[in-house]
Enzyme design. Structure first.
Site, PDB file in Angstrom:
ATOM      1  N   THR A 117       0.818  -1.210   0.000  1.00  0.00           N
ATOM      2  CA  THR A 117       0.000   0.000   0.000  1.00  0.00           C
ATOM      3  C   THR A 117       0.852   1.261   0.000  1.00  0.00           C
ATOM      4  O   THR A 117       1.962   1.283   0.560  1.00  0.00           O
ATOM      5  CB  THR A 117      -0.909   0.035   1.240  1.00  0.00           C
ATOM      6  OG1 THR A 117      -1.570   1.299   1.324  1.00  0.00           O
ATOM      7  CG2 THR A 117      -0.110  -0.150   2.530  1.00  0.00           C
ATOM      8  N   TYR A 141      -1.978   0.183  10.034  1.00  0.00           N
ATOM      9  CA  TYR A 141      -2.166  -0.484   8.738  1.00  0.00           C
ATOM     10  C   TYR A 141      -0.925  -0.310   7.871  1.00  0.00           C
ATOM     11  O   TYR A 141      -0.343  -1.279   7.367  1.00  0.00           O
ATOM     12  CB  TYR A 141      -3.396   0.081   8.035  1.00  0.00           C
ATOM     13  CG  TYR A 141      -3.477  -0.283   6.568  1.00  0.00           C
ATOM     14  CD1 TYR A 141      -3.543  -1.606   6.160  1.00  0.00           C
ATOM     15  CD2 TYR A 141      -3.474   0.721   5.588  1.00  0.00           C
ATOM     16  CE1 TYR A 141      -3.599  -1.942   4.812  1.00  0.00           C
ATOM     17  CE2 TYR A 141      -3.539   0.387   4.248  1.00  0.00           C
ATOM     18  CZ  TYR A 141      -3.601  -0.935   3.865  1.00  0.00           C
ATOM     19  OH  TYR A 141      -3.647  -1.256   2.527  1.00  0.00           O
TER      20      TYR A 141
END
Length: 337
Positions: A117, A141
């Site tokens: 990501t 995250y």
């Protein structure tokens, strides 16, 4: 030889499985179906329901299906949730991948493609952001994904594995033929929320932060169509099979749209208005995230087909309308944008 796709019944995973299947690749899927749907897999693709961190399961699947490459999608992806429950993210993202890699090494897997990501960059100092930019995630995250990248790099160096890390920017849209799309209840993807509002499933859409130093005060994102992203994974597989060295690549188009611009695109393609409310900034959100996409275009045989915000919005809307026709829609309050 087969490709093992973990999380292959999920949003990006199912689109990639379909792209591989349509290219006549042999594919096998492991998914615990916590956010995935078995019905989204092409008929005949084997599905093993279980955890990608279950080493015994992974070992058996690799042996049974003659797996030579792993594409790893399984994991948790919601930034605000990671702020509330970081241990969940370090377990589901980092620890699971460590176990998966351990099973892969034992079976001599030589190729690994990892779903990462742009959140690893945090608030970038340079926009568009290149792959060599400093990594300083703002959320558990992002940190859990960065930790996994580091583990993968070290494992590959020690055991002779080659890998491609694909750092996603904002994934959106659905299969252009509306066969599959994002169906997870309570999904926090901006375009998903916007098309739910456009189809009357949400009373409103919340925009978090309108005081950023951007042209309209809202955050800016580089949206990449999920089908283009699936083809990037297919191109990464071809790259590794032809002897490509390990590499980390941004997956984006290099063009940013603000949250408010994106909402207006959904209004245009749907021909419908819907309520928008404005809320304070949200912890962990990044102001501007746009990819420097030059490396992926130079490295992979990848030419995006859907690089247009209205096309992405139209495909997301068509999928949402299909869910409603089939009785799969859900009425709920807006969660985030």
């Amino acid at each position: 030889m087969s490709v093992l796709v973990t999380g292959g019944a999920g949003y990006v995973g199912s689109h990639t499985v379909r792209a591989l299947y349509e290219a006549n690749e042999k594919v096998v899927v492991i998914d615990n179906l916590s956010t995935g749907f078995s019905a989204h897999l092409p008929e005949g693709v084997p599905l093993f329901i279980g955890d990608a961190g279950d080493e015994n399961l992974v070992d058996g699947v690799i042996a049974q299906h003659d797996v030579d490459t792993i594409m790893h999608f399984a994991g948790s992806i919601v930034v605000p949730e990671s702020m509330r429950d970081p241990l969940l993210y370090y377990r589901n993202n980092t620890m699971t991948t460590r176990s998966l890699l351990n099973a892969a090494v034992k079976r001599g897997i030589e190729r690994f493609i990892f779903s990462s990501t742009a959140a690893v960059y945090g608030d970038p100092e340079q926009v568009p952001v290149p792959e060599h930019a400093r990594t300083r995630p703002l959320s558990p995250y992002g940190s859990s994904k960065l930790m996994t990248e580091i583990i993968l790099h070290d494992v590959a160096s020690a055991y002779g594995m080659n890998y491609v890390v694909l750092r996603y920017f904002n994934v959106a849209g659905a299969d252009p033929l509306a066969r599959i799309g994002l169906a997870t209840i309570g999904a926090t993807h901006l375009l998903k929320i916007a098309v739910e509002a456009a189809t009357g499933q949400r009373a409103k859409i919340d925009v978090f932060g309108t005081d950023y130093p951007t042209e309209d005060g809202s955050c800016i994102r580089d949206f990449v169509h999920v089908s283009d992203l699936a083809q990037a994974h297919r191109a990464a597989l071809s790259y590794l099979r032809t002897g490509g060295a390990s590499v980390t690549l941004n997956c984006g188009y290099g063009r940013g749209y603000s949250v408010l611009e994106t909402i207006e695109a959904v209004r245009r393609v749907s021909g419908r208005n819907f309520a928008v409310s404005y809320a304070p900034r949200r912890e962990g959100d990044i102001m501007t995230m746009v990819a420097d996409a030059s490396r992926i275009r130079a490295t992979l045989d990848w030419t995006p087909q859907y690089d247009n915000i209205e096309t992405i919005a139209a495909h997301a809307l068509a999928w949402e309308e299909k869910l409603l026709r089939e009785g799969s829609g859900n009425i709920q309050e807006a969660v985030s944008a």
